[in-house]
Design a protein around this motif. Sequence first.
Motif, PDB file in Angstrom:
ATOM      1  N   PRO A  17       0.825  -1.213   0.000  1.00 39.74           N
ATOM      2  CA  PRO A  17       0.000   0.000   0.000  1.00 39.74           C
ATOM      3  C   PRO A  17       0.858   1.261   0.000  1.00 39.74           C
ATOM      4  CG  PRO A  17      -0.940  -1.611   1.506  1.00 39.74           C
ATOM      5  CD  PRO A  17       0.375  -2.180   1.032  1.00 39.74           C
ATOM      6  N   GLY A  18       0.647   2.102  -0.989  1.00 41.51           N
ATOM      7  CA  GLY A  18       1.381   3.351  -1.086  1.00 41.51           C
ATOM      8  C   GLY A  18       2.723   3.247  -1.764  1.00 41.51           C
ATOM      9  N   THR A  19       3.127   2.057  -2.230  1.00 42.12           N
ATOM     10  CA  THR A  19       4.428   1.921  -2.887  1.00 42.12           C
ATOM     11  C   THR A  19       4.261   1.472  -4.334  1.00 42.12           C
ATOM     12  OG1 THR A  19       4.989  -0.431  -2.558  1.00 42.12           O
ATOM     13  CG2 THR A  19       5.280   1.062  -0.676  1.00 42.12           C
ATOM     14  N   LYS A  20       5.254   1.797  -5.125  1.00 42.36           N
ATOM     15  CA  LYS A  20       5.356   1.276  -6.486  1.00 42.36           C
ATOM     16  C   LYS A  20       6.501   0.273  -6.580  1.00 42.36           C
ATOM     17  CE  LYS A  20       3.267   5.371  -8.533  1.00 42.36           C
ATOM     18  NZ  LYS A  20       1.945   4.742  -8.411  1.00 42.36           N
ATOM     19  N   ARG A  21       7.536   0.497  -5.788  1.00 44.64           N
ATOM     20  CA  ARG A  21       8.618  -0.467  -5.730  1.00 44.64           C
ATOM     21  C   ARG A  21       8.147  -1.774  -5.093  1.00 44.64           C
ATOM     22  NH1 ARG A  21      13.803   3.237  -3.776  1.00 44.64           N
ATOM     23  NH2 ARG A  21      14.631   3.593  -5.879  1.00 44.64           N
ATOM     24  N   TYR A  22       8.881  -2.848  -5.386  1.00 45.42           N
ATOM     25  CA  TYR A  22       8.650  -4.144  -4.754  1.00 45.42           C
ATOM     26  C   TYR A  22       9.542  -4.219  -3.504  1.00 45.42           C
ATOM     27  CZ  TYR A  22       6.191  -6.346  -8.731  1.00 45.42           C
ATOM     28  OH  TYR A  22       5.296  -6.690  -9.705  1.00 45.42           O
ATOM     29  N   TYR A  23       8.952  -4.603  -2.368  1.00 45.73           N
ATOM     30  CA  TYR A  23       9.722  -4.779  -1.134  1.00 45.73           C
ATOM     31  C   TYR A  23       9.570  -6.220  -0.656  1.00 45.73           C
ATOM     32  CZ  TYR A  23      10.117   0.289  -1.083  1.00 45.73           C
ATOM     33  OH  TYR A  23      10.395   1.592  -1.424  1.00 45.73           O
ATOM     34  N   GLY A  24      10.683  -6.825  -0.293  1.00 45.38           N
ATOM     35  CA  GLY A  24      10.680  -8.223   0.100  1.00 45.38           C
ATOM     36  C   GLY A  24      10.345  -8.424   1.558  1.00 45.38           C
ATOM     37  N   THR A  25       9.631  -9.509   1.846  1.00 44.07           N
ATOM     38  CA  THR A  25       9.299  -9.876   3.224  1.00 44.07           C
ATOM     39  C   THR A  25       9.588 -11.345   3.507  1.00 44.07           C
ATOM     40  OG1 THR A  25       7.010 -10.344   2.590  1.00 44.07           O
ATOM     41  CG2 THR A  25       7.491  -8.132   3.424  1.00 44.07           C
ATOM     42  N   SER A  26       9.990 -12.098   2.482  1.00 47.76           N
ATOM     43  CA  SER A  26      10.248 -13.523   2.692  1.00 47.76           C
ATOM     44  C   SER A  26      11.246 -14.008   1.656  1.00 47.76           C
ATOM     45  CB  SER A  26       8.952 -14.331   2.595  1.00 47.76           C
ATOM     46  OG  SER A  26       8.440 -14.292   1.267  1.00 47.76           O
ATOM     47  N   GLY A  27      11.692 -15.231   1.825  1.00 48.94           N
ATOM     48  CA  GLY A  27      12.684 -15.819   0.943  1.00 48.94           C
ATOM     49  C   GLY A  27      13.949 -16.113   1.715  1.00 48.94           C
TER      50      GLY A  27
END
Length: 729
Positions: free
Chosen positions: A653-663
């Motif tokens: 929400p509110g972002t255009k970039r991809y941000y990682g949370t897993s892997g």
Amino acid sequence: MDRLLPRARNPLLLLALLATTAVVPAPAPETARWQAQAARVTITRDDWGIPHVRGKSDADAVFGMIYAQAEDDFSRIEANYLTALGRTAEAEGEEAIWADLRQRLYVDPAELQAQYAASPDWLRALMDAWADGLNYYLATHPQTRPRVLTRFEPWMALSFTEGSIGGDIERIALSDLKTFYGRPTPPTPEERGTVPREPSGSNGIAIAPKLTSAGHALLLINPHTSFYFRSEAQVTSDAGLNAYGASTWGQFFVYQGFNAHAGWMHTSSTVDNVDQFAEAVTRRGGGWTYRYGKEVRPVEERGVTLRYRRADGSMAERRFATWRTHHGPIVAAKDGRWIATALMWRPVPALEQSWLRTKAADLASFMAIAERKANSSNDTLFADDKGEIAFLMPQFMPVRDDRFDYTRPVDGSDPATDWRGLHTLASLPSVANPRVGWVHNTNDWPWSAAGPDSPKAADYPRYMDQTGANARGEHADLLLTGKTGWTAERLRIAAYDPYLPAFAHLLPGVVSAWRALPAGDPRRRALAAPVATLAGWDHRWGYDSVATSLAVFWGDELWREVGEFAQAERMNVPDYIATRVTPAAKLAALERAVARLSRDFGTWRTPWRAINRFQRLDDAIEPHFDDRRPSTPVPFTSAQWGSLASFGAKPWPGTKRYYGTSGNSFVAIVEFGQRVTATAVMAGGQSGDPASPHFADQVDRYADGRLRPVYFHPDELAGHVERTYRPGG
């Protein structure tokens, strides 16, 4: 760790929490006992903030280990036990009550207390030390304000005995549970499969000495979990314990790691050992009965009372009448029948197995411990300093009639569908010391675990695998087949190999679809440059790769379109795209991907580094992100496309970039020579405290795949000590 309570939903709730969750001072005799145990423990923090804990006994080591964990991130310890005990709603409010109910269908505090009392003395001593370490931390850190758990009891350790990211209980769909127990709820996008979701799981590779340049076995430890899910530590005792690796917050055993002689890596398995039984029920008086063969049996009723926090901070209760048959608790209703779920729930053997395997010195002792058959969800990759390697299936494997399809609810009224004891370890499709010299698992089927020496599917029941192959498995096969001269560094390079086999298979179809367009079709000109970019790509991710950006956006567009259909047919999404999606749909997805890249980033020619980012803003457990704040580029992609190094990222929400949370959350390379050596890296850092220098000191190494030395031996640790102290000091 001394810090304030994580962000509350509103100021009133924050004030109420602060008022109601203060830790009650311990009685003097208890304090004296804690202090005496603390005097038998030392914690040495290295220059990455990682604790090296030593105790006189194993229980002393557990006391120090869990104390150090609490220093680093008490809130995640508490969150895990609120989940495990079915008490999250006491902190989060009424909406969380459904996940609590799901947990409490299996977790009964009174039963766990009885099992604790009946446990072996050695295990009770460890659980006692676990609770004492947490309570001593709270007593000596009044600034830490628990949301709910102001005191830990030893029996609570039995609620969370297996270190996987999602326990078997979490396979039960909450929407089905809500609907059955009083709140009709449609399936979520995640449950339907319409939201791109990073595969939860891991990579593990073991290589035999005959394929390595130094003649030593090698092990890759590469769990794919949500970030900040595990803590790194070394735990030793004068009683022979010496384990290093990753432990899930709040647990007192090293879940994925190694000792001086052997190492173990767990990957989520594709076996089917959580089954649903469709029960034919009938209302009888004030209760229910169900048909089982020629019998009519009563459905057992159990009351479950759950507490939850109101918006003003006060507490309320809800009582549920829950039901169960001999197959398990009722969790849903489908097609006029109640659905019972059967799964492993053996807390004491599971905790015993999780602890004892950290002291196993070789494959034989590891397998002797595995005879407890209390590992239900994990394959294991194993290596030791004798040169033995192995791929092991989960040991909890119910024997079933292979005529039935256990991927769907089976007829609970037919006794032939029942579980009939457990498989012997010898009857499982495991592999030890294969001639090919390597084993691997990437959450794929066991039939390619050791190349030509793999078990053969025709020799085993269908339920030994219910997922099939995946692109990461294909990638691992390509890297391992026919290769010799392995070193720890070569294995590290392989773990970060940038090839994306899924796109290598999928993108030629897009190129062919574009080439087949009529000469006058406007899409020929509009898509000519993007298609040329994809056609000329070597299918390898990279910081500056425009093709990676274009391919991932294209894949995500199709996933949203076909994910639900792929899930319904139990297919991996890339396989579904390859075999079921029309050329026109593939081109349409490319048009949308080009448009979204252009809209969000100004041009579709955007390098991957501008999109795919690592960011950790604060200590909040629920992630949130901000395009205006600093972040770090990450070159690797989702594991779904075949990247061994996994970074599960998306726009928020509110972002255009991809941000990682897993892997990739913890990566280690271990070499079992005359003495064990290792390198490792974590996502972010060891500490959950934003004020700590170890909150994000590993980010650059994480993104670049530059592993740091592990200080396993005292001479390695020398010169890298930040602080040595005793708990409470």
